[in-house]
Design an enzyme around this catalytic site. Structure first.
Site, PDB file in Angstrom:
ATOM      1  N   LYS A 140       0.856  -1.329   0.098  1.00 29.97           N
ATOM      2  CA  LYS A 140       0.074   0.125   0.068  1.00 29.97           C
ATOM      3  C   LYS A 140       0.831   1.288  -0.133  1.00 29.97           C
ATOM      4  O   LYS A 140       0.752   2.157  -0.621  1.00 29.97           O
ATOM      5  CB  LYS A 140      -0.916  -0.103   1.385  1.00 29.97           C
ATOM      6  CG  LYS A 140      -1.520   1.244   1.771  1.00 29.97           C
ATOM      7  CD  LYS A 140      -2.447   1.092   3.223  1.00 29.97           C
ATOM      8  CE  LYS A 140      -2.579   2.793   3.456  1.00 29.97           C
ATOM      9  NZ  LYS A 140      -1.222   3.383   3.963  1.00 29.97           N
ATOM     10  N   ASN A 141       1.694   1.029   0.868  1.00 30.87           N
ATOM     11  CA  ASN A 141       2.506   2.461   1.062  1.00 30.87           C
ATOM     12  C   ASN A 141       3.610   2.720   0.112  1.00 30.87           C
ATOM     13  O   ASN A 141       4.029   4.180  -0.358  1.00 30.87           O
ATOM     14  CB  ASN A 141       3.273   2.434   2.410  1.00 30.87           C
ATOM     15  CG  ASN A 141       2.552   2.680   3.649  1.00 30.87           C
ATOM     16  OD1 ASN A 141       1.472   3.173   3.338  1.00 30.87           O
ATOM     17  ND2 ASN A 141       2.690   1.985   4.508  1.00 30.87           N
TER      18      ASN A 141
ATOM     19  N   CYS B 129      -5.412   8.789   8.165  1.00 34.75           N
ATOM     20  CA  CYS B 129      -5.280   8.182   9.707  1.00 34.75           C
ATOM     21  C   CYS B 129      -5.253   9.189  10.652  1.00 34.75           C
ATOM     22  O   CYS B 129      -4.583  10.119  10.821  1.00 34.75           O
ATOM     23  CB  CYS B 129      -4.072   7.258   9.894  1.00 34.75           C
ATOM     24  SG  CYS B 129      -4.324   5.572   9.309  1.00 34.75           S
TER      25      CYS B 129
ATOM     26  N   ARG C 226      -0.010  15.509  12.168  1.00 35.58           N
ATOM     27  CA  ARG C 226       0.528  15.079  10.999  1.00 35.58           C
ATOM     28  C   ARG C 226       0.828  16.386  10.124  1.00 35.58           C
ATOM     29  O   ARG C 226       0.295  16.434   9.066  1.00 35.58           O
ATOM     30  CB  ARG C 226      -0.299  13.919  10.149  1.00 35.58           C
ATOM     31  CG  ARG C 226      -0.235  12.740  10.982  1.00 35.58           C
ATOM     32  CD  ARG C 226      -1.147  11.600  10.243  1.00 35.58           C
ATOM     33  NE  ARG C 226       0.077  10.805   9.554  1.00 35.58           N
ATOM     34  CZ  ARG C 226      -0.261   9.582   9.198  1.00 35.58           C
ATOM     35  NH1 ARG C 226      -1.676   9.125   9.319  1.00 35.58           N
ATOM     36  NH2 ARG C 226       0.561   9.084   8.345  1.00 35.58           N
TER      37      ARG C 226
ATOM     38  N   ASP D  89       3.853   1.428  11.933  1.00 28.48           N
ATOM     39  CA  ASP D  89       2.770   0.692  11.408  1.00 28.48           C
ATOM     40  C   ASP D  89       2.624  -0.982  12.056  1.00 28.48           C
ATOM     41  O   ASP D  89       1.799  -1.529  11.613  1.00 28.48           O
ATOM     42  CB  ASP D  89       2.790   0.433  10.069  1.00 28.48           C
ATOM     43  CG  ASP D  89       2.353   1.880   9.227  1.00 28.48           C
ATOM     44  OD1 ASP D  89       1.769   2.896   9.984  1.00 28.48           O
ATOM     45  OD2 ASP D  89       2.514   2.001   7.989  1.00 28.48           O
TER      46      ASP D  89
ATOM     47  N   ARG E 123      -9.098   0.095   3.967  1.00 29.11           N
ATOM     48  CA  ARG E 123      -8.291   0.829   3.463  1.00 29.11           C
ATOM     49  C   ARG E 123      -6.935   0.315   2.929  1.00 29.11           C
ATOM     50  O   ARG E 123      -6.266   0.684   1.840  1.00 29.11           O
ATOM     51  CB  ARG E 123      -7.940   2.048   4.482  1.00 29.11           C
ATOM     52  CG  ARG E 123      -9.023   3.103   4.511  1.00 29.11           C
ATOM     53  CD  ARG E 123      -8.440   4.295   5.311  1.00 29.11           C
ATOM     54  NE  ARG E 123      -7.140   4.730   4.984  1.00 29.11           N
ATOM     55  CZ  ARG E 123      -5.934   5.093   5.519  1.00 29.11           C
ATOM     56  NH1 ARG E 123      -6.338   5.369   6.946  1.00 29.11           N
ATOM     57  NH2 ARG E 123      -4.912   5.191   5.060  1.00 29.11           N
TER      58      ARG E 123
END
Ligand code: UD1
Length: 423
Positions: A22-23, A116, A121, A305, A397
């Site tokens: 995903k990232n 998230c 952030r 994570d 997600r």
């Protein structure tokens, strides 16, 4: 309105295939906007964030076709410069269109991101870096506006090795005039993936994965084909699942080099790991888990994570564990629900002290965010009785078919529309 219903206590056994990362893929999709032609990505995970990114790119005027595990992105010739709030708010990674759009169009307006809910952030380092390259930046009405007739190469020192800022600046610098040097950049494997993809598009970048990335600006980039590498966080999540249930799982798509800190902590907890050729690892856990001490850090440190999943592991370890979340300031949102499942956790600021209990007991719990949601599923797999996990859209997600992969390993887990009095 869907929920996961889990009857815990089944040791997981069998083989699982890890999906694309995903990232990595979200940033690569944004980078595809830089190309003068179409890019074809494969091994793309079927997750909600990828769909959201497809919508963001379409709203910018790109043509996007998604197939089974593939996404084709053609920026065409009519790219627009505004990424609207209703799309960006759903996913923080949308901010990654800032660099490529500024590089290509010379002007961009991107809504400030959501994503998230795991603490402050900010995007100050993204913006400082673009300013150093000559961009004028304003923010008004919830949008960042950036303008630069032509970005110029610059020497940029990041105060912190931010993944997002490193990627945004690499993308913007690819089309800048002259050479950009990023000092103290992030070193995550996803940065190396971004470098690989951009270089396939014709960029001249070297140094990803080290303390110094050098980007020689080029006049234009073309589209490229790219296969996304496996998701190290998904692999880590399945490793913890095997450990927690006292099972034995063969994981396909676990790159040993990317999982160093996670492997080290699992071994300290007493979990057996046997790596084999072809990015495969056999994870086995027979003995009582041992307590751990860990602190999240930028890569190659322990990944933030994986922190919630390891907190679950420590709730049933034989002793006291200490976990410090040093990357984000509000990433213990899973603690309350774990306590409701019988965990003994004391939190002081960014540190949690976890006294292992004999067992967790199933309860009705709610996902606060993506990784905390996955952690609650893991807790349910280890707990006595039934756990009902609500708000699983967060999990969708970033995990492709989490419950069907777990069910294939023998877990008693089903996804159902919520029955009215499920909890
Ligand atoms: C972070 C993780 C990354 C993970 C991703 C997805 C780290 C260092 N980064 O990346 O490994 O894959 O989440 O969950 O673990 N920050 C600023 N100003 C900025 C940018 C960041 O202060 O302009 C701060 C953030 O608030 C945070 C830290 O830097 O405390 C790390 O942020 P960053 O790496 O940018 O976050 P992500 O790119 O989301």
């Amino acid at each position: 309105l869907e929920k996961l219903y889990i009857n815990g206590g089944v040791p997981l056994r069998g083989e699982v295939q890890i999906s694309g990362a995903k990232n990595a893929v979200l940033k690569i999709m944004a980078a595809a906007l830089l190309g003068q032609g179409p890019s074809l990505l494969s091994n793309v995970p079927q997750i909600r964030d990828v769909k959201t990114m497809c919508s963001v790119l379409r709203s910018l005027g790109a043509q996007v076709e998604s197939g089974h595990g593939t996404v084709k992105i053609d920026p065409g010739t009519g790219l627009m410069n505004t990424a609207p709030h209703d799309l960006v708010k759903g996913m923080r990674a949308s901010i990654q269109v800032l660099g490529p759009l500024l590089g290509r169009l010379g002007e961009v307006k991107v809504a400030l991101p959501g994503g998230c809910a795991i603490g402050d952030r900010p995007i100050d380092m993204h913006l400082e870096g673009l300013k150093a390259m000559g961009a004028e930046i304003r923010d008004e009405h919830g949008y960042v506006l950036a303008r630069a007739t032509k970005l110029r190469g610059a020497r940029i020192h990041l105060d912190y090795p931010s993944v997002g800022a490193t990627e945004n600046l690499m993308m913007a610098a690819s089309l800048a005039e002259g050479e950009t040097v990023l000092l103290n950049p992030a070193k995550e494997p996803e940065i190396i993936e971004s470098q690989r993809f951009l270089n396939k598009m014709g960029a001249q970048i070297r140094g990803a994965g080290t303390n110094r990335i050098v980007i020689k600006g080029v006049r234009q980039l073309k589209g490229a084909d790219y296969r996304v590498g496996p998701d190290r966080i998904e692999a880590g999540t399945f490793m913890v699942a095997a450990a927690l249930t006292g099972g034995e799982i063969l994981i396909n798509g676990a790159v040993e080099e990317h999982l160093g800190a996670v492997i080290h902590k699992l071994q300290q907890a007493g979990v057996q790991l046997q790596f084999m050729e072809g990015n495969r690892v056999l994870v086995r856990s027979k003995e009582k888990l041992q307590p751990i001490q860990l602190r999240t850090m930028p890569y190659p440190g322990f990944p933030t994570d994986m922190q919630p999943q390891f907190m679950v592991l420590s709730t049933v370890a034989a002793g006291v564990s200490i976990i410090t979340e040093a990357v984000y300031n509000n990433r213990f949102k899973h603690v309350n629900d774990l306590r409701r499942m019988g965990a003994d956790i004391y939190v002081e600021g960014r540190t949690a002290v976890i006294k292992g209990t004999q067992f967790l007991s199933g309860a009705c719990v709610t996902c606060p965010d993506l990784r905390a949601g996955a952690a609650l599923v893991l807790a349910g797999l280890a707990a006595n009785g039934q756990t009902v996990v609500e708000d699983i859209a967060h999990i969708d997600r970033g995990y492709e078919n989490l419950e069907s992969k777990l069910a294939q390993l023998g877990a008693d887990i089903v996804r159902q529309q919520s029955g009215e009095q499920a909890c």
